[in-house]
Motif scaffolding. Structure first.
Motif, PDB file in Angstrom:
ATOM      1  N   SER A 237     -46.953   7.423  -8.595  1.00 36.43           N
ATOM      2  CA  SER A 237     -46.201   8.512  -7.990  1.00 36.43           C
ATOM      3  C   SER A 237     -44.837   8.032  -7.488  1.00 36.43           C
ATOM      4  CB  SER A 237     -47.007   9.102  -6.820  1.00 36.43           C
ATOM      5  OG  SER A 237     -46.225  10.013  -6.078  1.00 36.43           O
ATOM      6  N   LYS A 238     -44.824   6.871  -6.844  1.00 40.51           N
ATOM      7  CA  LYS A 238     -43.558   6.311  -6.368  1.00 40.51           C
ATOM      8  C   LYS A 238     -42.609   6.050  -7.526  1.00 40.51           C
ATOM      9  CE  LYS A 238     -41.564   2.446  -3.810  1.00 40.51           C
ATOM     10  NZ  LYS A 238     -41.830   1.144  -3.126  1.00 40.51           N
ATOM     11  N   LEU A 239     -43.142   5.567  -8.648  1.00 41.08           N
ATOM     12  CA  LEU A 239     -42.322   5.313  -9.824  1.00 41.08           C
ATOM     13  C   LEU A 239     -41.687   6.613 -10.327  1.00 41.08           C
ATOM     14  CD1 LEU A 239     -41.335   3.378 -12.057  1.00 41.08           C
ATOM     15  CD2 LEU A 239     -43.450   3.906 -13.312  1.00 41.08           C
ATOM     16  N   MET A 240     -42.461   7.691 -10.376  1.00 40.05           N
ATOM     17  CA  MET A 240     -41.923   8.979 -10.812  1.00 40.05           C
ATOM     18  C   MET A 240     -40.787   9.441  -9.901  1.00 40.05           C
ATOM     19  SD  MET A 240     -45.175  11.319 -11.929  1.00 40.05           S
ATOM     20  CE  MET A 240     -46.254  10.890 -13.284  1.00 40.05           C
ATOM     21  N   LYS A 241     -40.982   9.292  -8.600  1.00 36.86           N
ATOM     22  CA  LYS A 241     -39.957   9.713  -7.639  1.00 36.86           C
ATOM     23  C   LYS A 241     -38.687   8.869  -7.801  1.00 36.86           C
ATOM     24  CE  LYS A 241     -43.693  10.862  -4.449  1.00 36.86           C
ATOM     25  NZ  LYS A 241     -44.473  10.415  -3.274  1.00 36.86           N
ATOM     26  N   THR A 242     -38.870   7.559  -7.973  1.00 36.21           N
ATOM     27  CA  THR A 242     -37.728   6.664  -8.134  1.00 36.21           C
ATOM     28  C   THR A 242     -36.962   6.980  -9.410  1.00 36.21           C
ATOM     29  OG1 THR A 242     -38.855   4.900  -6.921  1.00 36.21           O
ATOM     30  CG2 THR A 242     -37.016   4.246  -8.329  1.00 36.21           C
ATOM     31  N   ASN A 243     -37.696   7.184 -10.507  1.00 38.43           N
ATOM     32  CA  ASN A 243     -37.041   7.506 -11.779  1.00 38.43           C
ATOM     33  C   ASN A 243     -36.280   8.824 -11.685  1.00 38.43           C
ATOM     34  OD1 ASN A 243     -37.747   5.227 -13.252  1.00 38.43           O
ATOM     35  ND2 ASN A 243     -39.659   6.099 -13.993  1.00 38.43           N
ATOM     36  N   PHE A 244     -36.898   9.815 -11.038  1.00 41.36           N
ATOM     37  CA  PHE A 244     -36.205  11.091 -10.867  1.00 41.36           C
ATOM     38  C   PHE A 244     -34.902  10.884 -10.102  1.00 41.36           C
ATOM     39  CE2 PHE A 244     -35.038  14.510  -7.993  1.00 41.36           C
ATOM     40  CZ  PHE A 244     -34.801  15.543  -8.891  1.00 41.36           C
ATOM     41  N   TYR A 245     -34.980  10.164  -8.998  1.00 39.30           N
ATOM     42  CA  TYR A 245     -33.797   9.987  -8.151  1.00 39.30           C
ATOM     43  C   TYR A 245     -32.705   9.215  -8.893  1.00 39.30           C
ATOM     44  CZ  TYR A 245     -30.917   9.284  -4.050  1.00 39.30           C
ATOM     45  OH  TYR A 245     -29.868   9.290  -3.168  1.00 39.30           O
ATOM     46  N   ASN A 246     -33.089   8.235  -9.704  1.00 36.14           N
ATOM     47  CA  ASN A 246     -32.105   7.477 -10.476  1.00 36.14           C
ATOM     48  C   ASN A 246     -31.404   8.367 -11.500  1.00 36.14           C
ATOM     49  OD1 ASN A 246     -32.666   5.130  -9.065  1.00 36.14           O
ATOM     50  ND2 ASN A 246     -34.098   4.350 -10.589  1.00 36.14           N
ATOM     51  N   LEU A 282     -45.312  13.709  -6.960  1.00 37.53           N
ATOM     52  CA  LEU A 282     -43.946  14.093  -7.287  1.00 37.53           C
ATOM     53  C   LEU A 282     -43.614  15.514  -6.850  1.00 37.53           C
ATOM     54  CD1 LEU A 282     -41.264  13.432  -8.869  1.00 37.53           C
ATOM     55  CD2 LEU A 282     -42.371  14.526 -10.839  1.00 37.53           C
ATOM     56  N   GLY A 283     -44.557  16.450  -7.039  1.00 33.43           N
ATOM     57  CA  GLY A 283     -44.299  17.839  -6.697  1.00 33.43           C
ATOM     58  C   GLY A 283     -43.939  18.019  -5.240  1.00 33.43           C
ATOM     59  N   ASP A 284     -44.622  17.294  -4.358  1.00 35.18           N
ATOM     60  CA  ASP A 284     -44.305  17.389  -2.930  1.00 35.18           C
ATOM     61  C   ASP A 284     -42.925  16.807  -2.650  1.00 35.18           C
ATOM     62  OD1 ASP A 284     -45.434  18.014  -0.160  1.00 35.18           O
ATOM     63  OD2 ASP A 284     -44.744  15.951   0.076  1.00 35.18           O
ATOM     64  N   PHE A 285     -42.596  15.708  -3.315  1.00 36.68           N
ATOM     65  CA  PHE A 285     -41.270  15.106  -3.157  1.00 36.68           C
ATOM     66  C   PHE A 285     -40.177  16.080  -3.588  1.00 36.68           C
ATOM     67  CE2 PHE A 285     -37.787  12.908  -5.369  1.00 36.68           C
ATOM     68  CZ  PHE A 285     -37.228  12.205  -4.309  1.00 36.68           C
ATOM     69  N   ILE A 286     -40.351  16.735  -4.734  1.00 33.96           N
ATOM     70  CA  ILE A 286     -39.349  17.684  -5.221  1.00 33.96           C
ATOM     71  C   ILE A 286     -39.236  18.874  -4.274  1.00 33.96           C
ATOM     72  CG2 ILE A 286     -38.753  19.277  -7.099  1.00 33.96           C
ATOM     73  CD1 ILE A 286     -38.293  16.307  -7.744  1.00 33.96           C
ATOM     74  N   ASN A 287     -40.363  19.318  -3.742  1.00 34.79           N
ATOM     75  CA  ASN A 287     -40.345  20.422  -2.777  1.00 34.79           C
ATOM     76  C   ASN A 287     -39.506  20.043  -1.553  1.00 34.79           C
ATOM     77  OD1 ASN A 287     -41.247  22.936  -1.538  1.00 34.79           O
ATOM     78  ND2 ASN A 287     -42.552  21.664  -0.260  1.00 34.79           N
ATOM     79  N   GLN A 288     -39.724  18.859  -1.016  1.00 31.90           N
ATOM     80  CA  GLN A 288     -38.974  18.402   0.151  1.00 31.90           C
ATOM     81  C   GLN A 288     -37.506  18.150  -0.200  1.00 31.90           C
ATOM     82  OE1 GLN A 288     -40.305  18.229   3.167  1.00 31.90           O
ATOM     83  NE2 GLN A 288     -42.383  18.690   2.523  1.00 31.90           N
ATOM     84  N   PHE A 289     -37.279  17.524  -1.335  1.00 28.77           N
ATOM     85  CA  PHE A 289     -35.923  17.205  -1.793  1.00 28.77           C
ATOM     86  C   PHE A 289     -35.101  18.483  -1.967  1.00 28.77           C
ATOM     87  CE2 PHE A 289     -32.859  16.122  -5.201  1.00 28.77           C
ATOM     88  CZ  PHE A 289     -32.299  14.976  -4.664  1.00 28.77           C
ATOM     89  N   THR A 290     -35.738  19.517  -2.496  1.00 31.26           N
ATOM     90  CA  THR A 290     -35.051  20.789  -2.718  1.00 31.26           C
ATOM     91  C   THR A 290     -34.787  21.507  -1.400  1.00 31.26           C
ATOM     92  OG1 THR A 290     -36.228  20.953  -4.845  1.00 31.26           O
ATOM     93  CG2 THR A 290     -35.125  22.936  -4.063  1.00 31.26           C
TER      94      THR A 290
END
Length: 382
Positions: A237-246, A282-290
């Motif tokens: 999950s952390k990898l997905m979040k990092t890749n998205f942010y990059n 990842l979904g929770d991260f995108i929710n917070q990020f948005t």
């Protein structure tokens, strides 16, 4: 004072509102998908179009390896483009994305990707979710509609060989002559040193990044095979979040605009709050990020009802795989949509107040908490 009393009474009434099965069903919309023309129709389709326009991130939590889901996704791309989406975020690695891009840029796309899959594919996992003719058409349609593909996930084990082959084939003749068995040695169970050397000798400017990606993926697989499932899922999950942010940072820095992104991943990764696997995915991260950008994201769970195995049809609603409340919603050849957002605050209030008794299945309660929209596919899975 009278206004305050009325206000408090209204709050109390809101707490006491029970969510019933019939109320859920009343909100259902439907749409049809013509799998020949890829045209969508119905009030459910109009709902989806409106949500595409209203949201910055459109997250489709799919069930995997379905030609029908690929055709549904293909049908969405022109409408996503119309709503100004530019990015397609996928459940594959950045290296796999670059490989798909090389096929899309070639003159003989269909032949090249078909030959590649036949050469390396085993159980369709060389580049997962991009292995069937329906997947290839979906990929071409994304290109034709101008989508940039992002790879957020680990590199899948079935695709390691093509990466090693590509690195070795990029050597000059002298390096190949001096290391005739390096490629074979790197693929052996005890080939760690050879595997590392394979990338270190490469003049490919991405070789070290690819090596890092491969080693991270191996570590994720190692955790899984050792039964360290929490570690496996949280690291992934952390990898997905990092890749998205990059990807996101690079996009904004180069194009000076924020992209609207379409996500197509397994539904476990799309959910808000604690995922079905019990982690903040990842979904929770995108929710917070948005949210911090004062934007919106929509989180959709796509599910199916019937499974066919050895000529025996199983209704997954009866096995507890999906909410039993959906039992009366299935229609032949129609897709059903439930907007769960109107029920989220009410469910929260009911659980906080602990009354009245919640007359919903655990699966339905979890679905309301984790997703904004549920789509029930008419597919009968084999």
């Amino acid at each position: 004072m009278k206004k305050i009393i009325l206000f408090l009474f209204a709050i109390s009434a809101t707490y006491a509102q029970e969510i019933t099965k019939s109320e859920l069903i009343k909100t259902a919309k439907s749409f049809k998908l013509d799998t020949i023309t890829y045209q969508l129709s119905g009030d459910g389709f109009e709902f989806l179009k409106a949500e595409m326009k209203a949201n910055q991130n459109f997250m489709l939590g799919e069930y995997h390896n379905s030609s029908l889901v690929s055709k549904f996704t293909q049908s969405l791309f022109p409408h996503l483009k119309e709503a100004n989406y530019k990015v397609w975020a996928t459940e594959i690695s950045p290296t796999s994305v670059r490989k798909l891009k090389s096929f899309l840029e070639s003159k003989n796309f269909t032949k090249n990707i078909t030959d590649f899959t036949a050469k390396y594919g085993k159980n369709n996992d060389v580049i997962p979710f991009f292995s069937s003719p329906a997947d290839f058409e979906m990929l071409q349609t994304s290109r034709d509609n101008g989508f940039e593909i992002w790879g957020l996930d680990q590199h899948y084990f079935g695709g390691f060989q093509f990466v090693m082959d590509d690195i070795y084939n990029g050597y000059d003749a002298k390096t190949k002559l001096e290391n005739p068995t390096l490629l074979q040695d790197a693929g052996k169970p005890d080939g760690d040193l050879a595997f590392s050397k394979l990338f270190d000798l490469s003049k490919n400017k991405l070789a070290q990044n690819i090596k890092k990606e491969m080693l991270e993926s191996i570590a994720i697989y190692t955790d899984y095979s050792a039964g360290r499932y929490y570690q496996n899922n949280t690291v992934r999950s952390k990898l997905m979040k990092t890749n998205f942010y990059n990807y996101y940072t690079h996009y904004v820095n180069t194009k000076k605009v924020e992209p609207k992104a379409f996500f197509k991943l397994g539904s476990n990764h799309i959910s808000k709050g604690l995922s079905p696997l019990g982690i903040l995915d990842l979904g929770d991260f995108i929710n917070q990020f948005t949210e911090v950008k004062n934007q919106k994201s929509i989180h959709i769970q796509l599910c199916y009802r019937f499974e066919l195995d050895k000529n025996v049809m199983t209704d997954l609603l009866s096995t507890g795989d999906y909410p039993i409340e959906l039992l009366d919603l299935f229609k032949e050849n129609e897709w059903i949509i439930l907007d769960l957002r109107p029920f989220q605050a009410r469910l929260y209030n009911q659980q906080l107040k602990k009354e009245p008794k919640i007359e919903l299945s655990k699966q339905m309660i979890d679905c309301i908490k984790q997703f904004d929209v549920l789509i029930l596919s008419p597919e009968k899975r084999k």
